[in-house]
Design a protein around this motif. Structure first.
Motif, mmCIF file in Angstrom:
data_model
loop_
_atom_site.group_PDB
_atom_site.id
_atom_site.type_symbol
_atom_site.label_atom_id
_atom_site.label_comp_id
_atom_site.label_asym_id
_atom_site.label_seq_id
_atom_site.Cartn_x
_atom_site.Cartn_y
_atom_site.Cartn_z
ATOM 1 N N TYR A 192 -52.012 -1.580 22.965
ATOM 2 C CA TYR A 192 -53.047 -1.490 21.924
ATOM 3 C C TYR A 192 -52.783 -2.507 20.818
ATOM 4 O O TYR A 192 -53.713 -3.136 20.301
ATOM 5 C CB TYR A 192 -53.088 -0.076 21.336
ATOM 6 C CG TYR A 192 -53.818 0.928 22.198
ATOM 7 C CD1 TYR A 192 -55.193 0.850 22.360
ATOM 8 C CD2 TYR A 192 -53.145 1.957 22.838
ATOM 9 C CE1 TYR A 192 -55.877 1.769 23.148
ATOM 10 C CE2 TYR A 192 -53.810 2.887 23.626
ATOM 11 C CZ TYR A 192 -55.171 2.784 23.782
ATOM 12 O OH TYR A 192 -55.852 3.694 24.567
ATOM 13 N N ASN A 193 -51.527 -2.661 20.434
ATOM 14 C CA ASN A 193 -51.203 -3.637 19.391
ATOM 15 C C ASN A 193 -51.608 -5.047 19.812
ATOM 16 O O ASN A 193 -52.099 -5.839 19.006
ATOM 17 C CB ASN A 193 -49.702 -3.605 19.091
ATOM 18 C CG ASN A 193 -49.289 -2.377 18.309
ATOM 19 O OD1 ASN A 193 -50.131 -1.683 17.742
ATOM 20 N ND2 ASN A 193 -47.998 -2.085 18.271
ATOM 21 N N PHE A 247 -60.860 -7.662 20.193
ATOM 22 C CA PHE A 247 -62.170 -7.022 20.098
ATOM 23 C C PHE A 247 -63.085 -7.813 19.159
ATOM 24 O O PHE A 247 -62.677 -8.210 18.067
ATOM 25 C CB PHE A 247 -62.036 -5.589 19.593
ATOM 26 C CG PHE A 247 -61.605 -4.614 20.657
ATOM 27 C CD1 PHE A 247 -62.547 -3.975 21.450
ATOM 28 C CD2 PHE A 247 -60.266 -4.345 20.867
ATOM 29 C CE1 PHE A 247 -62.168 -3.085 22.430
ATOM 30 C CE2 PHE A 247 -59.861 -3.454 21.851
ATOM 31 C CZ PHE A 247 -60.815 -2.816 22.634
ATOM 32 N N ALA A 248 -64.317 -8.005 19.575
ATOM 33 C CA ALA A 248 -65.295 -8.685 18.729
ATOM 34 C C ALA A 248 -65.931 -7.718 17.734
ATOM 35 O O ALA A 248 -66.280 -8.101 16.628
ATOM 36 C CB ALA A 248 -66.377 -9.329 19.602
ATOM 37 N N ASP A 249 -66.098 -6.459 18.162
ATOM 38 C CA ASP A 249 -66.730 -5.443 17.321
ATOM 39 C C ASP A 249 -65.644 -4.667 16.587
ATOM 40 O O ASP A 249 -64.829 -3.970 17.200
ATOM 41 C CB ASP A 249 -67.557 -4.501 18.202
ATOM 42 C CG ASP A 249 -68.386 -3.522 17.378
ATOM 43 O OD1 ASP A 249 -68.001 -3.232 16.228
ATOM 44 O OD2 ASP A 249 -69.405 -3.038 17.906
ATOM 45 N N LEU A 262 -61.569 2.547 15.853
ATOM 46 C CA LEU A 262 -61.445 3.735 16.698
ATOM 47 C C LEU A 262 -60.173 3.710 17.544
ATOM 48 O O LEU A 262 -59.488 4.731 17.690
ATOM 49 C CB LEU A 262 -62.675 3.840 17.593
ATOM 50 C CG LEU A 262 -64.016 3.983 16.861
ATOM 51 C CD1 LEU A 262 -65.170 4.032 17.835
ATOM 52 C CD2 LEU A 262 -64.007 5.224 15.969
ATOM 53 N N LEU A 263 -59.844 2.565 18.100
ATOM 54 C CA LEU A 263 -58.631 2.485 18.911
ATOM 55 C C LEU A 263 -57.379 2.566 18.051
ATOM 56 O O LEU A 263 -56.319 2.983 18.515
ATOM 57 C CB LEU A 263 -58.641 1.204 19.743
ATOM 58 C CG LEU A 263 -59.756 1.134 20.792
ATOM 59 C CD1 LEU A 263 -59.614 -0.127 21.636
ATOM 60 C CD2 LEU A 263 -59.743 2.355 21.701
ATOM 61 N N GLY A 264 -57.513 2.190 16.769
ATOM 62 C CA GLY A 264 -56.381 2.365 15.855
ATOM 63 C C GLY A 264 -56.009 3.826 15.707
ATOM 64 O O GLY A 264 -54.837 4.174 15.521
ATOM 65 N N VAL A 296 -53.925 4.631 18.903
ATOM 66 C CA VAL A 296 -52.570 4.078 18.966
ATOM 67 C C VAL A 296 -51.647 4.760 17.963
ATOM 68 O O VAL A 296 -50.424 4.860 18.202
ATOM 69 C CB VAL A 296 -52.600 2.553 18.770
ATOM 70 C CG1 VAL A 296 -52.902 2.168 17.332
ATOM 71 C CG2 VAL A 296 -51.263 1.937 19.189
ATOM 72 N N SER A 297 -52.193 5.256 16.873
ATOM 73 C CA SER A 297 -51.320 5.959 15.925
ATOM 74 C C SER A 297 -50.772 7.239 16.538
ATOM 75 O O SER A 297 -49.627 7.626 16.281
ATOM 76 C CB SER A 297 -52.087 6.258 14.634
ATOM 77 O OG SER A 297 -53.193 7.106 14.872
ATOM 78 N N VAL A 298 -51.564 7.893 17.363
ATOM 79 C CA VAL A 298 -51.092 9.095 18.056
ATOM 80 C C VAL A 298 -50.093 8.713 19.152
ATOM 81 O O VAL A 298 -49.062 9.365 19.341
ATOM 82 C CB VAL A 298 -52.279 9.878 18.650
ATOM 83 C CG1 VAL A 298 -51.786 11.080 19.446
ATOM 84 C CG2 VAL A 298 -53.212 10.335 17.541
#
Length: 234
Positions: A151-152, A158-160, A166-168, A171-173
């Motif tokens: 994820y990092n 990502f362009a959007d 949302l993916l952040g 990845v925090s979880v």
């Protein structure tokens, strides 16, 4: 212990869906790699699944990672090693439930984007030692570390920016899972030098991996391999 599983052998326990707008449709198709010369006899090429391209392809990339993790935890919890404690099982169950939520969230995101999810994957974990507590926790730690680094590394692609936000949250979880597993194996190692750079420009930051590096690892556990050739690299 059967070590080959589909990601969808078990009903969902918790769902947390929300809609994600935008992004073009991903081309997620089963293709044949390589071509033989006419008139020559060649063996059948190995099939390869393509992730697609652009943001939708990156969502499929994350979706494959979450399928890998849910399938792994399902296998472990269905056939746990004898020395896995009740507390271990409870913690792994909580992680498994988080991974299901992540997987289903990404499925909804792909569907909202009009993309075709890669959801017929089959994994094999025969290369891992899953008959002992130490082996299970080491494998879980490896998968969680891989997911965080993936994820990092993919965030900048990502362009959007909506997807980045949302993916952040995912990845925090995943990083919490990784820290817990590190500590279960070795107390105090939750942010050791294997995952956080100790010096240099990126000192104190979690490591990241490129899509190509991650897919090379993921393909070790996939029966039919995936290709990230269509994904952005910068």
């Amino acid at each position: 212990m059967p070590n080959s599983f589909s990601a969808f052998d078990r009903p969902l326990r918790r769902r947390s869906f929300f809609r994600v707008a935008g992004a073009a449709a991903a081309a997620s198709t089963l293709v044949l790699s390589g071509c033989g010369d006419p008139g020559t006899t060649t063996s059948a090429p190995d099939p390869v699944l393509t992730l697609g391209s652009a943001d939708a392809g990156l969502l499929n990339y994350a979706y494959v990672l979450e399928q890998l993790e849910t399938t792994f935890y399902k296998l472990v919890l269905d056939t746990p090693p004898a020395d896995l404690s009740a507390e271990d099982k409870d913690l792994l169950t909580q992680i498994y439930q988080h991974e299901i939520v992540h997987r289903e969230f990404l499925l909804k995101a792909l569907q909202s984007a009009g993309a075709t999810p890669l959801n017929t994957l089959e994994f094999t974990f025969t290369s891992l030692t899953l008959t002992t507590r130490a082996g299970v926790l080491a494998a879980a730690r490896m998968f969680e570390d891989l997911g965080v680094a993936a994820y990092n590394g993919a965030a900048k692609l990502f362009a959007d920016a909506t997807y980045l936000l949302l993916l952040g949250k995912i990845v925090s979880v995943e990083a919490r899972h990784a820290a817990l597993l590190h500590d279960l194996l070795q107390p105090g190692s939750f942010a050791d030098a294997t995952v956080v750079d100790a010096s240099g420009t990126f000192a104190g930051l979690e490591r990241s991996l490129t899509v190509a590096e991650v897919i090379a690892e993921v393909n070790k556990y996939l029966v039919i391999k995936v290709s990230a050739a269509g994904l952005p690299t910068s």
